[in-house]
Write a protein that holds these residues in place. Structure first.
Motif, PDB file in Angstrom:
ATOM      1  N   LEU A  57      30.736  87.112  58.612  1.00 46.04           N
ATOM      2  CA  LEU A  57      31.320  88.451  58.515  1.00 46.04           C
ATOM      3  C   LEU A  57      31.372  88.908  57.065  1.00 46.04           C
ATOM      4  CD1 LEU A  57      34.316  88.038  61.001  1.00 46.04           C
ATOM      5  CD2 LEU A  57      31.978  88.795  61.486  1.00 46.04           C
ATOM      6  N   ASP A  58      31.492  90.181  56.881  1.00 43.87           N
ATOM      7  CA  ASP A  58      31.607  90.744  55.539  1.00 43.87           C
ATOM      8  C   ASP A  58      33.077  90.846  55.133  1.00 43.87           C
ATOM      9  OD1 ASP A  58      30.390  91.634  53.238  1.00 43.87           O
ATOM     10  OD2 ASP A  58      30.547  93.747  53.807  1.00 43.87           O
ATOM     11  N   GLN A  59      33.875  89.857  55.565  1.00 47.53           N
ATOM     12  CA  GLN A  59      35.287  89.802  55.216  1.00 47.53           C
ATOM     13  C   GLN A  59      35.537  88.492  54.480  1.00 47.53           C
ATOM     14  OE1 GLN A  59      38.053  90.799  58.397  1.00 47.53           O
ATOM     15  NE2 GLN A  59      36.346  91.680  59.555  1.00 47.53           N
ATOM     16  N   VAL A  60      36.253  88.592  53.373  1.00 46.64           N
ATOM     17  CA  VAL A  60      36.478  87.434  52.511  1.00 46.64           C
ATOM     18  C   VAL A  60      37.806  86.770  52.857  1.00 46.64           C
ATOM     19  CG1 VAL A  60      36.820  86.699  50.110  1.00 46.64           C
ATOM     20  CG2 VAL A  60      35.073  88.404  50.665  1.00 46.64           C
ATOM     21  N   ILE A  61      37.798  85.453  52.778  1.00 43.81           N
ATOM     22  CA  ILE A  61      39.009  84.675  52.975  1.00 43.81           C
ATOM     23  C   ILE A  61      39.120  83.695  51.810  1.00 43.81           C
ATOM     24  CG2 ILE A  61      37.968  82.850  54.380  1.00 43.81           C
ATOM     25  CD1 ILE A  61      40.575  83.241  56.183  1.00 43.81           C
ATOM     26  N   ARG A  62      40.333  83.426  51.367  1.00 45.43           N
ATOM     27  CA  ARG A  62      40.541  82.478  50.274  1.00 45.43           C
ATOM     28  C   ARG A  62      41.097  81.189  50.849  1.00 45.43           C
ATOM     29  NH1 ARG A  62      44.026  84.244  45.330  1.00 45.43           N
ATOM     30  NH2 ARG A  62      44.836  85.409  47.068  1.00 45.43           N
ATOM     31  N   VAL A  63      40.504  80.074  50.445  1.00 46.74           N
ATOM     32  CA  VAL A  63      40.992  78.756  50.842  1.00 46.74           C
ATOM     33  C   VAL A  63      41.536  78.084  49.593  1.00 46.74           C
ATOM     34  CG1 VAL A  63      40.409  76.531  51.878  1.00 46.74           C
ATOM     35  CG2 VAL A  63      39.284  78.626  52.695  1.00 46.74           C
ATOM     36  N   ARG A  64      42.777  77.672  49.667  1.00 46.02           N
ATOM     37  CA  ARG A  64      43.411  76.931  48.572  1.00 46.02           C
ATOM     38  C   ARG A  64      43.391  75.450  48.934  1.00 46.02           C
ATOM     39  NH1 ARG A  64      47.854  81.407  48.491  1.00 46.02           N
ATOM     40  NH2 ARG A  64      46.943  82.759  46.914  1.00 46.02           N
ATOM     41  N   PHE A  65      43.362  74.602  47.925  1.00 43.54           N
ATOM     42  CA  PHE A  65      43.244  73.162  48.140  1.00 43.54           C
ATOM     43  C   PHE A  65      44.446  72.440  47.543  1.00 43.54           C
ATOM     44  CE2 PHE A  65      39.079  75.108  47.902  1.00 43.54           C
ATOM     45  CZ  PHE A  65      38.556  74.741  49.136  1.00 43.54           C
ATOM     46  N   ASP A  66      44.969  71.488  48.291  1.00 44.93           N
ATOM     47  CA  ASP A  66      46.164  70.750  47.897  1.00 44.93           C
ATOM     48  C   ASP A  66      45.889  69.262  48.119  1.00 44.93           C
ATOM     49  OD1 ASP A  66      48.994  70.423  47.257  1.00 44.93           O
ATOM     50  OD2 ASP A  66      49.234  69.918  49.377  1.00 44.93           O
ATOM     51  N   ALA A  67      46.451  68.407  47.272  1.00 46.12           N
ATOM     52  CA  ALA A  67      46.254  66.964  47.389  1.00 46.12           C
ATOM     53  C   ALA A  67      47.552  66.231  47.080  1.00 46.12           C
ATOM     54  CB  ALA A  67      45.156  66.507  46.427  1.00 46.12           C
ATOM     55  N   ASN A  68      47.841  65.205  47.875  1.00 43.43           N
ATOM     56  CA  ASN A  68      49.044  64.391  47.706  1.00 43.43           C
ATOM     57  C   ASN A  68      48.698  62.935  47.996  1.00 43.43           C
ATOM     58  OD1 ASN A  68      51.117  66.711  47.657  1.00 43.43           O
ATOM     59  ND2 ASN A  68      49.929  67.101  49.499  1.00 43.43           N
TER      60      ASN A  68
END
Length: 191
Positions: A57-68
């Motif tokens: 799709l021409d829609q943007v999504i942001r993925v954030r990354f976390d680590a523990n």
């Protein structure tokens, strides 16, 4: 001539039946819950796919990354990027870094989830270090990939269509290597 059970015997039989039923339900609860979470994405459980969809799709999504890491695991573990923007349906590739800071080999397994929870139903992994255990030698540093996409069906879900930020979170836990039990078995001496 028929024998009737005494009230005490019936009570004991009923209680044994209740205990057996409760034991069977407790035994089945973990696999059922695991299956339920994988199918529904409940609790932020992600999906697994063989390939990204053909539709982007021409829609943007942001993925954030976390680590523990759990406290007993002597590793440093971090995402090599803090976030990534990609189009919904597009294949993304993120890298995580792990370093064994101890002086002994350590095996770990990563648990994961996404937030918001409902996004788990639409967040699919193609390849992930979390699918297998990782063993790091003393001082060893590795980069571990996760290949993923956000399913375009997300925009059709009235409860999830508003999502444009997803956090992918991993926690590494110390585990005993599965191979260790095989290595510990004595070899047959054939002369």
């Amino acid at each position: 001539m028929s024998r009737r059970m005494s009230p005490e015997t019936r009570t004991v039989a009923w209680l044994v039946g209740v205990v057996v039923t409760m034991g069977a339900l407790a035994w089945a609860a973990v696999p059922f819950y695991d299956w339920f979470c994988r199918v529904t994405g409940y609790g932020g459980t992600t999906q697994v796919s063989q390939a990204a969809p053909d539709q982007v799709l021409d829609q943007v999504i942001r993925v954030r990354f976390d680590a523990n890491v759990e406290p007993s695991l002597e590793w440093t573990f971090r995402p090599m990027q803090t976030s990534m923007e990609l189009k919904i349906g597009e294949n993304g590739l993120a890298l995580y870094e792990a370093v064994n800071t101890s002086d002994v080999p350590i095996t770990g397994t990563a648990s994961y989830n996404v937030a918001p929870d409902i996004a788990g139903y639409y967040f699919s992994k193609i390849e992930c270090f979390c699918f297998t255990e990782q063993t790091l030698q003393p001082g060893e540093r590795i980069e571990m990939p996760v290949s993923f996409f956000v399913d375009p069906e997300l925009v059709k879900d009235r409860d999830a269509s508003w999502i444009r930020d997803i956090t992918l979170s991993y926690t590494f836990h110390r585990t005993e290597p599965k191979q260790a039990s095989l290595d510990a078995a004595p070899a047959d001496n054939v002369n």
